[in-house]
Design a protein around this motif. Structure first.
Motif, PDB file in Angstrom:
ATOM      1  N   ARG A 148       0.582  -3.220  -7.000  1.00 60.69           N
ATOM      2  CA  ARG A 148       0.698  -4.058  -5.799  1.00 60.69           C
ATOM      3  C   ARG A 148       1.473  -5.334  -6.103  1.00 60.69           C
ATOM      4  O   ARG A 148       2.092  -5.914  -5.214  1.00 60.69           O
ATOM      5  CB  ARG A 148      -0.689  -4.423  -5.263  1.00 60.69           C
ATOM      6  CG  ARG A 148      -1.347  -3.341  -4.467  1.00 60.69           C
ATOM      7  CD  ARG A 148      -2.621  -3.850  -3.798  1.00 60.69           C
ATOM      8  NE  ARG A 148      -3.363  -2.742  -3.244  1.00 60.69           N
ATOM      9  CZ  ARG A 148      -4.394  -2.140  -3.854  1.00 60.69           C
ATOM     10  NH1 ARG A 148      -4.817  -2.564  -5.036  1.00 60.69           N
ATOM     11  NH2 ARG A 148      -5.003  -1.134  -3.279  1.00 60.69           N
ATOM     12  N   GLU A 197       0.829  -1.214   0.000  1.00 57.71           N
ATOM     13  CA  GLU A 197       0.000   0.000   0.000  1.00 57.71           C
ATOM     14  C   GLU A 197       0.858   1.257   0.000  1.00 57.71           C
ATOM     15  O   GLU A 197       0.546   2.224  -0.681  1.00 57.71           O
ATOM     16  CB  GLU A 197      -0.952  -0.002   1.209  1.00 57.71           C
ATOM     17  CG  GLU A 197      -2.089  -0.991   1.077  1.00 57.71           C
ATOM     18  CD  GLU A 197      -2.899  -0.807  -0.207  1.00 57.71           C
ATOM     19  OE1 GLU A 197      -3.359   0.318  -0.499  1.00 57.71           O
ATOM     20  OE2 GLU A 197      -3.048  -1.802  -0.945  1.00 57.71           O
ATOM     21  N   ARG A 198       1.958   1.245   0.757  1.00 59.05           N
ATOM     22  CA  ARG A 198       2.855   2.414   0.754  1.00 59.05           C
ATOM     23  C   ARG A 198       3.471   2.616  -0.618  1.00 59.05           C
ATOM     24  O   ARG A 198       3.569   3.738  -1.103  1.00 59.05           O
ATOM     25  CB  ARG A 198       3.938   2.255   1.820  1.00 59.05           C
ATOM     26  CG  ARG A 198       3.450   2.542   3.218  1.00 59.05           C
ATOM     27  CD  ARG A 198       4.584   2.798   4.195  1.00 59.05           C
ATOM     28  NE  ARG A 198       5.566   1.737   4.241  1.00 59.05           N
ATOM     29  CZ  ARG A 198       5.531   0.684   5.047  1.00 59.05           C
ATOM     30  NH1 ARG A 198       4.527   0.533   5.882  1.00 59.05           N
ATOM     31  NH2 ARG A 198       6.488  -0.224   5.030  1.00 59.05           N
ATOM     32  N   ARG A 255      -0.015   4.807 -13.758  1.00 60.46           N
ATOM     33  CA  ARG A 255      -1.029   4.826 -12.691  1.00 60.46           C
ATOM     34  C   ARG A 255      -1.608   6.231 -12.509  1.00 60.46           C
ATOM     35  O   ARG A 255      -2.824   6.400 -12.396  1.00 60.46           O
ATOM     36  CB  ARG A 255      -0.440   4.339 -11.375  1.00 60.46           C
ATOM     37  CG  ARG A 255      -1.498   4.345 -10.266  1.00 60.46           C
ATOM     38  CD  ARG A 255      -0.963   3.906  -8.927  1.00 60.46           C
ATOM     39  NE  ARG A 255      -2.040   3.841  -7.968  1.00 60.46           N
ATOM     40  CZ  ARG A 255      -2.423   4.856  -7.196  1.00 60.46           C
ATOM     41  NH1 ARG A 255      -1.816   6.029  -7.272  1.00 60.46           N
ATOM     42  NH2 ARG A 255      -3.429   4.711  -6.348  1.00 60.46           N
ATOM     43  N   GLN A 256      -0.741   7.234 -12.500  1.00 62.61           N
ATOM     44  CA  GLN A 256      -1.219   8.608 -12.331  1.00 62.61           C
ATOM     45  C   GLN A 256      -2.191   8.984 -13.447  1.00 62.61           C
ATOM     46  O   GLN A 256      -3.213   9.612 -13.208  1.00 62.61           O
ATOM     47  CB  GLN A 256      -0.036   9.581 -12.326  1.00 62.61           C
ATOM     48  CG  GLN A 256       0.814   9.520 -11.091  1.00 62.61           C
ATOM     49  CD  GLN A 256       0.103  10.039  -9.863  1.00 62.61           C
ATOM     50  OE1 GLN A 256      -0.295   9.268  -8.989  1.00 62.61           O
ATOM     51  NE2 GLN A 256      -0.075  11.328  -9.773  1.00 62.61           N
ATOM     52  N   GLU A 282       1.572   9.743  -4.451  1.00 62.25           N
ATOM     53  CA  GLU A 282       0.677  10.673  -3.769  1.00 62.25           C
ATOM     54  C   GLU A 282       1.317  11.242  -2.512  1.00 62.25           C
ATOM     55  O   GLU A 282       1.153  12.423  -2.204  1.00 62.25           O
ATOM     56  CB  GLU A 282      -0.631   9.955  -3.415  1.00 62.25           C
ATOM     57  CG  GLU A 282      -1.432   9.583  -4.652  1.00 62.25           C
ATOM     58  CD  GLU A 282      -2.338   8.386  -4.419  1.00 62.25           C
ATOM     59  OE1 GLU A 282      -2.694   8.109  -3.257  1.00 62.25           O
ATOM     60  OE2 GLU A 282      -2.667   7.718  -5.410  1.00 62.25           O
ATOM     61  N   THR A 283       2.061  10.410  -1.778  1.00 63.88           N
ATOM     62  CA  THR A 283       2.662  10.894  -0.534  1.00 63.88           C
ATOM     63  C   THR A 283       3.918  11.722  -0.786  1.00 63.88           C
ATOM     64  O   THR A 283       4.155  12.711  -0.112  1.00 63.88           O
ATOM     65  CB  THR A 283       3.006   9.718   0.407  1.00 63.88           C
ATOM     66  OG1 THR A 283       3.882   8.817  -0.267  1.00 63.88           O
ATOM     67  CG2 THR A 283       1.751   8.986   0.854  1.00 63.88           C
ATOM     68  N   ASP A 288      -3.922  -0.381 -10.001  1.00 57.37           N
ATOM     69  CA  ASP A 288      -3.477  -0.499  -8.606  1.00 57.37           C
ATOM     70  C   ASP A 288      -3.033  -1.931  -8.306  1.00 57.37           C
ATOM     71  O   ASP A 288      -2.018  -2.158  -7.637  1.00 57.37           O
ATOM     72  CB  ASP A 288      -4.593  -0.086  -7.644  1.00 57.37           C
ATOM     73  CG  ASP A 288      -4.803   1.416  -7.612  1.00 57.37           C
ATOM     74  OD1 ASP A 288      -4.014   2.156  -8.231  1.00 57.37           O
ATOM     75  OD2 ASP A 288      -5.769   1.856  -6.945  1.00 57.37           O
ATOM     76  N   LEU A 326       2.205   1.631  -3.482  1.00 57.42           N
ATOM     77  CA  LEU A 326       1.129   2.040  -4.382  1.00 57.42           C
ATOM     78  C   LEU A 326       0.878   3.545  -4.309  1.00 57.42           C
ATOM     79  O   LEU A 326       0.649   4.198  -5.316  1.00 57.42           O
ATOM     80  CB  LEU A 326      -0.147   1.272  -4.017  1.00 57.42           C
ATOM     81  CG  LEU A 326      -1.391   1.591  -4.828  1.00 57.42           C
ATOM     82  CD1 LEU A 326      -1.205   1.207  -6.283  1.00 57.42           C
ATOM     83  CD2 LEU A 326      -2.591   0.869  -4.235  1.00 57.42           C
ATOM     84  N   HIS A 327       0.937   4.096  -3.110  1.00 61.83           N
ATOM     85  CA  HIS A 327       0.603   5.512  -2.912  1.00 61.83           C
ATOM     86  C   HIS A 327       1.842   6.408  -2.819  1.00 61.83           C
ATOM     87  O   HIS A 327       1.731   7.564  -2.404  1.00 61.83           O
ATOM     88  CB  HIS A 327      -0.273   5.663  -1.671  1.00 61.83           C
ATOM     89  CG  HIS A 327      -1.588   4.966  -1.811  1.00 61.83           C
ATOM     90  ND1 HIS A 327      -2.600   5.443  -2.618  1.00 61.83           N
ATOM     91  CD2 HIS A 327      -2.046   3.803  -1.283  1.00 61.83           C
ATOM     92  CE1 HIS A 327      -3.628   4.609  -2.569  1.00 61.83           C
ATOM     93  NE2 HIS A 327      -3.314   3.606  -1.776  1.00 61.83           N
ATOM     94  N   GLN A 361      -8.951   1.652 -12.833  1.00 53.84           N
ATOM     95  CA  GLN A 361      -8.199   2.133 -11.678  1.00 53.84           C
ATOM     96  C   GLN A 361      -7.822   0.962 -10.772  1.00 53.84           C
ATOM     97  O   GLN A 361      -6.695   0.881 -10.281  1.00 53.84           O
ATOM     98  CB  GLN A 361      -9.005   3.175 -10.901  1.00 53.84           C
ATOM     99  CG  GLN A 361      -9.116   4.500 -11.628  1.00 53.84           C
ATOM    100  CD  GLN A 361     -10.027   5.484 -10.912  1.00 53.84           C
ATOM    101  OE1 GLN A 361     -11.010   5.099 -10.274  1.00 53.84           O
ATOM    102  NE2 GLN A 361      -9.707   6.751 -11.013  1.00 53.84           N
ATOM    103  N   HIS A 396      -5.608   7.211 -13.017  1.00 54.85           N
ATOM    104  CA  HIS A 396      -6.386   7.799 -11.930  1.00 54.85           C
ATOM    105  C   HIS A 396      -6.823   9.228 -12.243  1.00 54.85           C
ATOM    106  O   HIS A 396      -7.871   9.668 -11.769  1.00 54.85           O
ATOM    107  CB  HIS A 396      -5.599   7.744 -10.615  1.00 54.85           C
ATOM    108  CG  HIS A 396      -5.715   6.416  -9.934  1.00 54.85           C
ATOM    109  ND1 HIS A 396      -6.705   6.133  -9.030  1.00 54.85           N
ATOM    110  CD2 HIS A 396      -4.984   5.284 -10.068  1.00 54.85           C
ATOM    111  CE1 HIS A 396      -6.575   4.879  -8.616  1.00 54.85           C
ATOM    112  NE2 HIS A 396      -5.539   4.344  -9.232  1.00 54.85           N
TER     113      HIS A 396
END
Length: 198
Positions: free
Chosen positions: A139, A54-55, A91-92, A61-62, A135, A57-58, A131, A95
């Motif tokens: 993953r 999950e980290r 991915r960006q 964003e973070t 993702d 994947l995002h 989406q 989304h």
């Protein structure tokens, strides 16, 4: 016209060059990009931890896609860093504009049957299913096989490129860009498989 006497160039001491502050050393940036990518791909795959997935994947964003771009965007397409850059950009994009992506994928899926199956998108493709698929692909860096991640992303990109080719509002450059992404990811997947045999 007066002639200027010729002077020998002044020799500069090593400290002379220290006065000039330039950009980051490209070799060091490249090495840092490769090491970070290696840790993310190899370390994450070794962990098999859902929280790590999950980290990862995002991450864009973070940390911000701009931060990731500074580190990985200039990396060769067949390097781990170059692969991660392409996966995060993909991915960006999915989304950011899932409706347009779904339209392009729908337009290409009938003419790219094998790629459609490899991509693993729900039928019919909806913005939400695309989406979810992208993702799931990312993953897979943690939960699956990195070569499979690259092949699925390549297949998805190929279907989209095929779809773009059939849409009148899309330019040849847009089709070629997506097709190029597909080919780069597929080649990287083959390189990943070959590295295991070496």
């Amino acid at each position: 016209m007066t002639q200027r006497p010729h002077h020998r160039p002044m020799r500069k001491a090593g400290a002379f060059f220290d006065e000039f502050v330039g950009g980051d050393d490209p070799a060091m940036v490249s090495e840092a990009a490769d090491r970070a990518a290696h840790l993310l791909v190899r370390g994450a795959a070794d962990s098999r931890d859902d929280a790590v997935a999950e980290r990862l994947l995002h991450l864009a964003e973070t940390e911000g896609i701009e931060t990731i771009a500074e580190v990985w965007a200039g990396s060769p397409a067949d390097s781990l860093a170059g692969c991660l850059w392409r996966l995060f950009v993909l991915r960006q994009w999915v989304h950011a504009d899932p409706t347009a992506v779904a339209r392009e994928f729908e337009a290409g899926r009938a003419r790219a049957q094998v790629a459609r199956v490899v991509a693993g998108v729900a039928d019919p493709p909806t913005p939400e299913s695309l989406q979810a698929m992208v993702d799931q692909v990312l993953r897979g860096i943690v939960a699956g096989d990195f070569a499979d991640v690259l092949f699925r992303a390549a297949a998805f990109s190929r279907v989209v490129a095929t779809g773009r080719a059939g849409l009148p509002e899309r330019t040849d450059a847009e089709v070629q860009r997506m097709l190029g992404l597909s080919e780069q990811l597929e080649a990287a997947g083959h390189a990943e498989l070959a590295s295991r045999l070496a």
